[in-house]
Design a protein around this motif. Structure first.
Motif, PDB file in Angstrom:
ATOM      1  N   CYS A   1     -11.398  -7.711  -0.500  1.00 18.65           N
ATOM      2  CA  CYS A   1     -10.789  -6.392  -0.687  1.00 18.65           C
ATOM      3  C   CYS A   1      -9.465  -6.475  -1.440  1.00 18.65           C
ATOM      4  O   CYS A   1      -9.150  -5.592  -2.244  1.00 18.65           O
ATOM      5  CB  CYS A   1     -10.604  -5.716   0.668  1.00 18.65           C
TER       6      CYS A   1
ATOM      7  N   ALA B   1       0.834  -7.913  -4.628  1.00 21.02           N
ATOM      8  CA  ALA B   1      -0.266  -7.948  -3.663  1.00 21.02           C
ATOM      9  C   ALA B   1      -0.856  -9.348  -3.559  1.00 21.02           C
ATOM     10  O   ALA B   1      -1.209  -9.809  -2.468  1.00 21.02           O
ATOM     11  CB  ALA B   1      -1.345  -6.941  -4.057  1.00 21.02           C
TER      12      ALA B   1
ATOM     13  N   ALA C   1       0.839  -1.200   0.000  1.00 18.03           N
ATOM     14  CA  ALA C   1       0.000   0.000   0.000  1.00 18.03           C
ATOM     15  C   ALA C   1       0.874   1.249   0.000  1.00 18.03           C
ATOM     16  O   ALA C   1       0.597   2.223  -0.709  1.00 18.03           O
ATOM     17  CB  ALA C   1      -0.926  -0.004   1.212  1.00 18.03           C
TER      18      ALA C   1
ATOM     19  N   GLN D   1      -9.876   0.305  -7.119  1.00 21.11           N
ATOM     20  CA  GLN D   1      -8.740   0.111  -6.225  1.00 21.11           C
ATOM     21  C   GLN D   1      -9.045   0.661  -4.842  1.00 21.11           C
ATOM     22  O   GLN D   1      -8.692   0.057  -3.820  1.00 21.11           O
ATOM     23  CB  GLN D   1      -7.518   0.827  -6.815  1.00 21.11           C
ATOM     24  N   GLY D   2      -9.718   1.812  -4.777  1.00 23.93           N
ATOM     25  CA  GLY D   2     -10.066   2.412  -3.500  1.00 23.93           C
ATOM     26  C   GLY D   2     -11.015   1.557  -2.685  1.00 23.93           C
ATOM     27  O   GLY D   2     -10.893   1.470  -1.459  1.00 23.93           O
TER      28      GLY D   2
ATOM     29  N   GLN E   1       2.553   1.555  -3.465  1.00 27.87           N
ATOM     30  CA  GLN E   1       1.594   2.024  -4.456  1.00 27.87           C
ATOM     31  C   GLN E   1       1.307   3.517  -4.285  1.00 27.87           C
ATOM     32  O   GLN E   1       1.294   4.282  -5.254  1.00 27.87           O
ATOM     33  CB  GLN E   1       0.310   1.201  -4.341  1.00 27.87           C
TER      34      GLN E   1
ATOM     35  N   SER F   1     -12.848   4.378  -1.049  1.00 30.53           N
ATOM     36  CA  SER F   1     -12.355   3.610   0.098  1.00 30.53           C
ATOM     37  C   SER F   1     -13.307   3.689   1.287  1.00 30.53           C
ATOM     38  O   SER F   1     -13.329   2.785   2.129  1.00 30.53           O
ATOM     39  CB  SER F   1     -10.962   4.092   0.502  1.00 30.53           C
TER      40      SER F   1
ATOM     41  N   PHE G   1      -8.660  -4.573  -4.887  1.00 24.16           N
ATOM     42  CA  PHE G   1      -7.436  -3.775  -4.979  1.00 24.16           C
ATOM     43  C   PHE G   1      -6.629  -4.161  -6.215  1.00 24.16           C
ATOM     44  O   PHE G   1      -6.193  -3.304  -6.994  1.00 24.16           O
ATOM     45  CB  PHE G   1      -6.618  -3.988  -3.708  1.00 24.16           C
TER      46      PHE G   1
ATOM     47  N   THR H   1      -9.969   7.484  -5.411  1.00 25.85           N
ATOM     48  CA  THR H   1      -9.539   6.322  -4.628  1.00 25.85           C
ATOM     49  C   THR H   1      -9.954   6.466  -3.170  1.00 25.85           C
ATOM     50  O   THR H   1     -10.473   5.526  -2.548  1.00 25.85           O
ATOM     51  CB  THR H   1      -8.007   6.162  -4.723  1.00 25.85           C
TER      52      THR H   1
ATOM     53  N   ALA I   1      -8.675  -1.025  -1.217  1.00 28.01           N
ATOM     54  CA  ALA I   1      -7.660  -0.494  -0.302  1.00 28.01           C
ATOM     55  C   ALA I   1      -8.272  -0.094   1.037  1.00 28.01           C
ATOM     56  O   ALA I   1      -7.687  -0.339   2.101  1.00 28.01           O
ATOM     57  CB  ALA I   1      -6.961   0.704  -0.944  1.00 28.01           C
TER      58      ALA I   1
ATOM     59  N   ILE J   1      -9.006  -3.250   3.044  1.00 29.42           N
ATOM     60  CA  ILE J   1      -7.787  -3.900   3.529  1.00 29.42           C
ATOM     61  C   ILE J   1      -7.311  -3.244   4.817  1.00 29.42           C
ATOM     62  O   ILE J   1      -6.938  -3.918   5.785  1.00 29.42           O
ATOM     63  CB  ILE J   1      -6.679  -3.837   2.453  1.00 29.42           C
ATOM     64  N   THR J   2      -7.321  -1.929   4.854  1.00 30.05           N
ATOM     65  CA  THR J   2      -6.883  -1.202   6.045  1.00 30.05           C
ATOM     66  C   THR J   2      -7.677  -1.613   7.278  1.00 30.05           C
ATOM     67  O   THR J   2      -7.120  -1.934   8.339  1.00 30.05           O
ATOM     68  CB  THR J   2      -7.029   0.309   5.824  1.00 30.05           C
TER      69      THR J   2
END
Length: 453
Positions: free
Chosen positions: A87, A180, A29, A114-115, A32, A64, A91, A60, A118, A121-122
């Motif tokens: 996710c 990833a 992350a 992608q957002g 990227q 997210s 991503f 993005t 991402a 994932i967080t």
């Protein structure tokens, strides 16, 4: 247990592979984010998409928010494995779409997808930390997450610039997608045993309402980012979109966030304000070096490289001696450092100072961010129960994304509407004004009884 033993514990059984896989995803992350920020001036020129420059970043972050809400609720109900899987897939798909995009519009669509991934994932990784590690190790893991930016910061911007200059910018997106997938397969096999949902999970009806609010918030943020194309309707559209975002986002955040109530609400608000100030300005740092100083893409990433290193140094201090610093002192000190750095960068953009000093002061601002971010993550889990770890982790990340996306979108309008000679000064001055507002929540991150103690 000594400090050295505590620090090493996250790399010992049974945490070894969970730590390795989680940090790998954070690493990618970081790679990227730094790489895309570095190469976006080249992408914009190649795809003739200058008018969508800011939207490529804000899209993005806006998307997210949806991923964060969905992953937070999903993780609370059944553990982080399934939301993390979904996710990571989103991503990777978004990176591939952006990597093959024939136009800037398609690239922005890829950044949207992608957002979604991402953001989720967080949040899923926050729940992994909450459920896989004892509370005593949380600050160490979050410090390791921040330190995972060190290698990307050393090679990421420079390498991304070199790839864009000597190969093609598309390789930056596609290469991260491949890595990833590999990182996910390191982490995923260790997560099934973490399926320990609490008995009183959030009702599905409430989850659906929060997802609808997240979608509304994302649409509002996108509207701000695209408002520059509305001509005479720009100002009314921006005002309406800001109102929509504020109304829709409020229920997604802890009660009292917008009025900076003490403890968790102020922690979340501070995170959003600092993200808005720092990241909205960072978008324009490599563009400043390319346009104002004539740097190549390789050297335009130098400021980001040094800043990411100093961010990691600040985060490393939180995992060591900084653990003993009071929460409020850490929050206020970090916010002041960010504010001072942005004021200095504004003055230098105005006076045309040598590039060296811009790089130095941007790195100073990153130290402040590195000091505050791990502490805010730790405080969020400290103020959470098992029932709401996912929701509160999502709220922290949502504030992060909303603050950065809204500020990037608004500063994008400032940049394109200001006279060319004042464009960079305008965006950095606005970012400094945002940073000044962080001081109020910084003083209120601690609970009242903790301050008396």
């Amino acid at each position: 247990m000594s400090r050295a033993d505590t620090a090493a514990a996250i790399w010992r059984a049974p945490y070894t592979w969970v730590t390795a896989g989680s940090i790998s995803l954070v690493f990618l992350a970081a790679l990227q984010a730094l790489a895309v920020t570095t190469v976006m001036p080249v992408v914009s020129a190649d795809l003739e998409g200058a008018s969508l420059y800011a939207a490529a970043f804000s899209a993005t972050l806006a998307a997210s928010v949806i991923g964060m809400v969905g992953a937070g609720a999903w993780s609370d109900r059944g553990g982080p494995l399934r939301p993390l899987t979904a996710c990571v897939a989103l991503f990777v798909a978004g990176l591939v779409i952006a990597g093959v995009a024939p136009t800037m519009v398609v690239l922005v669509v890829g950044r949207l997808v992608q957002g979604l991934g991402a953001g989720g994932i967080t949040v899923a990784l926050y729940v992994v930390v909450a459920r896989a590690y004892p509370a005593a190790l949380h600050v160490r893991v979050f410090a390791a997450f921040s330190a995972a930016w060190v290698v990307p910061s050393l090679v990421g911007p420079f390498l991304a610039g070199a790839v864009a200059q000597y190969l093609h910018w598309r390789c930056v997106f596609l290469g991260v997608a491949v890595l990833a997938v590999a990182s996910f397969f390191v982490l995923a096999p260790r997560l099934p045993d973490m399926h320990r949902p609490p008995a009183d999970v959030e009702p599905l009806g409430r989850v659906g309402r929060r997802l609808l609010l997240a979608i509304t918030t994302a649409v509002g943020l996108l509207a701000i980012g695209l408002a520059g194309k509305a001509g005479a309707f720009t100002a009314p559209l921006v005002i309406a979109a800001v109102v929509v975002v504020a109304v829709a986002a409020r229920p997604l955040l802890p009660r009292g966030t917008l009025r900076s109530a003490r403890a968790l609400p102020s922690v979340v608000l501070l995170r959003g304000i600092l993200a808005a100030a720092f990241f909205s300005a960072e978008v324009y740092v490599p563009l400043l070096f390319v346009e104002r100083y004539g740097f190549s893409p390789v050297w335009a990433g130098l400021a980001l490289t040094l800043a990411a290193i100093t961010w990691a140094i600040g985060s490393g201090a939180q995992g060591g001696v900084g653990r003993a610093w009071p929460d409020r002192s850490t929050a206020v000190g970090g916010a002041v450092i960010v504010l001072v750095a942005l004021v200095a960068v504004t003055g230098m953009a105005l006076t045309g100072a040598p590039a060296f000093w811009l790089i130095v002061f941007w790195a100073v601002g990153a130290v402040g961010m590195g000091l505050v971010y791990p502490r805010l993550s730790t405080l969020t889990l400290a103020y959470s129960s098992t029932r709401d770890q996912g929701a509160n982790s999502a709220a922290l990340s949502i504030a992060d994304a909303i603050g950065a996306a809204a500020a990037i979108a608004v500063l994008g309008l400032v940049f394109v509407s200001a006279p060319p000679a004042a464009a960079f000064v305008g965006v950095f001055a606005c970012a400094a004004a945002i940073a000044a507002s962080a001081l109020l929540p910084a003083f209120r991150v601690s609970a009242a009884d903790e301050e008396r103690a």
